[in-house]
Design an enzyme around this catalytic site. Structure first.
Site, PDB file in Angstrom:
ATOM      1  N   SER A 101       0.598  -1.132  -0.023  1.00  0.00           N
ATOM      2  CA  SER A 101      -0.195  -0.220   0.238  1.00  0.00           C
ATOM      3  C   SER A 101       0.872   0.935  -0.017  1.00  0.00           C
ATOM      4  O   SER A 101       1.732   1.677   0.749  1.00  0.00           O
ATOM      5  CB  SER A 101      -0.972  -0.169   1.442  1.00  0.00           C
ATOM      6  OG  SER A 101      -1.608   1.078   1.292  1.00  0.00           O
ATOM      7  N   HIS A 146      -1.201  -1.264  -4.295  1.00  0.00           N
ATOM      8  CA  HIS A 146      -2.199  -0.850  -3.544  1.00  0.00           C
ATOM      9  C   HIS A 146      -2.330   0.650  -3.925  1.00  0.00           C
ATOM     10  O   HIS A 146      -1.369   1.417  -3.213  1.00  0.00           O
ATOM     11  CB  HIS A 146      -2.190  -1.618  -2.026  1.00  0.00           C
ATOM     12  CG  HIS A 146      -4.016  -1.260  -1.479  1.00  0.00           C
ATOM     13  ND1 HIS A 146      -4.577  -2.814  -1.952  1.00  0.00           N
ATOM     14  CD2 HIS A 146      -4.425  -0.455  -0.404  1.00  0.00           C
ATOM     15  CE1 HIS A 146      -5.860  -1.970  -1.352  1.00  0.00           C
ATOM     16  NE2 HIS A 146      -5.746  -0.803  -0.288  1.00  0.00           N
ATOM     17  N   ASP A 162      -4.454   3.242  -2.053  1.00  0.00           N
ATOM     18  CA  ASP A 162      -5.706   3.834  -0.896  1.00  0.00           C
ATOM     19  C   ASP A 162      -6.286   5.400  -1.522  1.00  0.00           C
ATOM     20  O   ASP A 162      -5.635   6.239  -1.236  1.00  0.00           O
ATOM     21  CB  ASP A 162      -5.581   3.703   0.519  1.00  0.00           C
ATOM     22  CG  ASP A 162      -5.113   2.493   0.597  1.00  0.00           C
ATOM     23  OD1 ASP A 162      -6.399   1.238   0.988  1.00  0.00           O
ATOM     24  OD2 ASP A 162      -4.277   1.729   1.608  1.00  0.00           O
ATOM     25  N   MET A 190      -9.058   8.008  -0.182  1.00  0.00           N
ATOM     26  CA  MET A 190      -9.839   7.933   0.938  1.00  0.00           C
ATOM     27  C   MET A 190     -10.454  10.245   0.596  1.00  0.00           C
ATOM     28  O   MET A 190      -9.773  10.273   0.214  1.00  0.00           O
ATOM     29  CB  MET A 190      -8.769   8.048   1.965  1.00  0.00           C
ATOM     30  CG  MET A 190      -8.121   7.212   2.735  1.00  0.00           C
ATOM     31  SD  MET A 190      -7.469   6.673   4.113  1.00  0.00           S
ATOM     32  CE  MET A 190      -6.821   5.419   3.872  1.00  0.00           C
ATOM     33  N   HIS A 223      -8.085   0.908  -4.428  1.00  0.00           N
ATOM     34  CA  HIS A 223      -9.162   0.928  -3.072  1.00  0.00           C
ATOM     35  C   HIS A 223      -9.948   1.933  -2.720  1.00  0.00           C
ATOM     36  O   HIS A 223      -9.677   2.809  -2.050  1.00  0.00           O
ATOM     37  CB  HIS A 223      -8.831  -0.088  -1.810  1.00  0.00           C
ATOM     38  CG  HIS A 223      -9.293  -0.082  -0.298  1.00  0.00           C
ATOM     39  ND1 HIS A 223      -8.432   0.042   0.342  1.00  0.00           N
ATOM     40  CD2 HIS A 223     -10.407   0.219   0.016  1.00  0.00           C
ATOM     41  CE1 HIS A 223      -9.808  -0.531   1.332  1.00  0.00           C
ATOM     42  NE2 HIS A 223     -10.448  -0.288   1.120  1.00  0.00           N
ATOM     43  N   MET A 259     -11.983   3.948  -0.434  1.00  0.00           N
ATOM     44  CA  MET A 259     -13.138   4.608   0.265  1.00  0.00           C
ATOM     45  C   MET A 259     -13.553   5.681   0.646  1.00  0.00           C
ATOM     46  O   MET A 259     -13.149   6.343   1.026  1.00  0.00           O
ATOM     47  CB  MET A 259     -11.883   4.375   1.471  1.00  0.00           C
ATOM     48  CG  MET A 259     -11.288   3.125   2.408  1.00  0.00           C
ATOM     49  SD  MET A 259      -9.561   3.108   3.109  1.00  0.00           S
ATOM     50  CE  MET A 259      -8.619   3.227   2.046  1.00  0.00           C
ATOM     51  N   MET A 278     -11.586  -6.083   5.730  1.00  0.00           N
ATOM     52  CA  MET A 278     -10.331  -5.111   6.038  1.00  0.00           C
ATOM     53  C   MET A 278     -10.339  -5.542   7.604  1.00  0.00           C
ATOM     54  O   MET A 278     -11.418  -6.074   8.435  1.00  0.00           O
ATOM     55  CB  MET A 278     -11.075  -3.668   6.184  1.00  0.00           C
ATOM     56  CG  MET A 278     -11.750  -2.924   4.989  1.00  0.00           C
ATOM     57  SD  MET A 278     -10.371  -2.172   4.516  1.00  0.00           S
ATOM     58  CE  MET A 278      -9.221  -1.563   5.497  1.00  0.00           C
ATOM     59  N   ASP A 289      -6.943  -6.986   4.069  1.00  0.00           N
ATOM     60  CA  ASP A 289      -5.986  -5.407   3.942  1.00  0.00           C
ATOM     61  C   ASP A 289      -6.450  -4.547   5.942  1.00  0.00           C
ATOM     62  O   ASP A 289      -6.611  -4.786   6.088  1.00  0.00           O
ATOM     63  CB  ASP A 289      -6.596  -4.189   3.195  1.00  0.00           C
ATOM     64  CG  ASP A 289      -6.174  -3.048   3.873  1.00  0.00           C
ATOM     65  OD1 ASP A 289      -5.481  -2.644   3.751  1.00  0.00           O
ATOM     66  OD2 ASP A 289      -6.368  -2.256   2.578  1.00  0.00           O
TER      67      ASP A 289
HETATM   68  C1  DX5 Z   1      -6.270   1.510   5.659  1.00  0.00           C
HETATM   69  C2  DX5 Z   1      -5.765   0.956   3.808  1.00  0.00           C
HETATM   70  C3  DX5 Z   1      -4.698  -0.110   3.379  1.00  0.00           C
HETATM   71  C4  DX5 Z   1      -3.236   0.401   4.232  1.00  0.00           C
HETATM   72  C5  DX5 Z   1      -2.880  -1.024   5.465  1.00  0.00           C
HETATM   73  O1  DX5 Z   1      -7.463   2.189   5.145  1.00  0.00           O
HETATM   74  O2  DX5 Z   1      -7.482   0.073   3.230  1.00  0.00           O
HETATM   75  O3  DX5 Z   1      -4.364  -0.470   3.140  1.00  0.00           O
HETATM   76  O4  DX5 Z   1      -2.313   1.156   3.987  1.00  0.00           O
HETATM   77  O5  DX5 Z   1      -1.883  -0.256   6.140  1.00  0.00           O
HETATM   78  P1  DX5 Z   1      -0.793  -1.530   7.047  1.00  0.00           P
HETATM   79  O6  DX5 Z   1      -0.304  -2.608   6.740  1.00  0.00           O
HETATM   80  O7  DX5 Z   1      -0.301  -0.548   7.646  1.00  0.00           O
HETATM   81  O8  DX5 Z   1      -1.950  -1.343   8.502  1.00  0.00           O
HETATM   82 ZN    ZN Z   2      -6.722  -1.175   1.504  1.00  0.00          ZN
END
Ligand code: DX5
Ligand code: ZN
Length: 217
Positions: free
Chosen positions: A7, A31, A33, A35, A64, A66, A138, A172
């Site tokens: 990620s 990956h 993320d 947000m 991903h 969010m 998750m 994840d």
């Molecule tokens: C959290 C993200 C993850 C995050 C995981 O909302 O979706 O992808 O990067 O981070 P670690 O591996 O540090 O838990």
């Molecule tokens: Zn993620």
């Protein structure tokens, strides 16, 4: 085959291209993320950055989302250049019409995925498993890297695997050398890892160790 999907959330944002390059030989996906500060209490990047990552990455992307109301935004991500090797995953908690969103992603030639928060039960998404390419479970509350692994959520990976042998099951949150084997034993075959890969000073070595941890599972 276990897929590793580092990620970028935990990477140095001022050196994003290097972060993408350094994992090219050892990872399977990148990956991303996304947000929006509404669905989760954090804000990262959007379609222009995904487009830039897609342009420079030799690996497929594992996007991903969010974000609230993904149906309103998925076209922007599809237009970012995603193709049949890339995942575009949204949260089932956001949409009443998940089937329609999945269909639109599929019709655009991108691999649809659904993500589920820790509090979302198996019964709330099991009817979608047969029409997606990835179920992303998750094991932390979405929003931030570096949180601790919620092992009791792995039951959903096992239940998902019991209804589909072919769907990619991602896990994840809190994945490292200790927790990765547990996730794989539960039925997962895609491991997302932020802190464990980019938190140290050698992402390549971290990925090799992560892969070694699941090799004999
Ligand atoms: C959290 C993200 C993850 C995050 C995981 O909302 O979706 O992808 O990067 O981070 P670690 O591996 O540090 O838990
Ligand atoms: Zn993620």
């Amino acid at each position: 085959m276990i897929y590793l999907s580092p990620s970028l959330l935990s990477a140095d944002m001022s050196r994003l291209a290097e972060a993408v390059d350094v994992i090219a030989d050892t990872a399977d996906y990148v990956h991303c993320d996304v947000m929006d500060g509404h669905f989760v209490p954090n804000l990262t990047f959007g379609a222009p950055v995904v487009e830039a990552v897609k342009r420079i990455s030799v690996l497929p992307l594992d996007v991903h989302l969010m974000i609230e109301a993904p149906s309103r935004w998925i076209n922007d991500y599809i237009k970012a250049g995603l193709d049949t090797n890339d995942f575009l995953t949204f949260h089932v908690e956001t949409e009443a019409e998940s089937e329609e969103v999945i269909e639109r992603i599929r019709d655009s030639g991108v691999r649809p995925g659904i993500a589920v928060k820790p509090g979302t039960g198996f019964d709330e998404f099991k009817h979608l498993i047969g029409i997606v390419d990835q179920v992303l479970i998750m094991t932390v509350e979405p929003g931030f890297g570096g949180q601790s692994f919620m092992r009791d959520k792995l039951e959903k990976a096992t239940l998902t695997r019991s209804v589909s042998s072919s769907v990619v099951i991602g896990v994840d949150g809190g994945i490292d050398e200790e927790t990765a084997p547990e996730a794989v034993r539960a039925g997962a075959n895609l491991l997302v890892a932020g802190t464990a890969v980019y938190g140290g000073n050698d992402p390549t070595l971290a990925l090799r160790r992560l892969r070694a941890s699941v090799e004999t599972v």
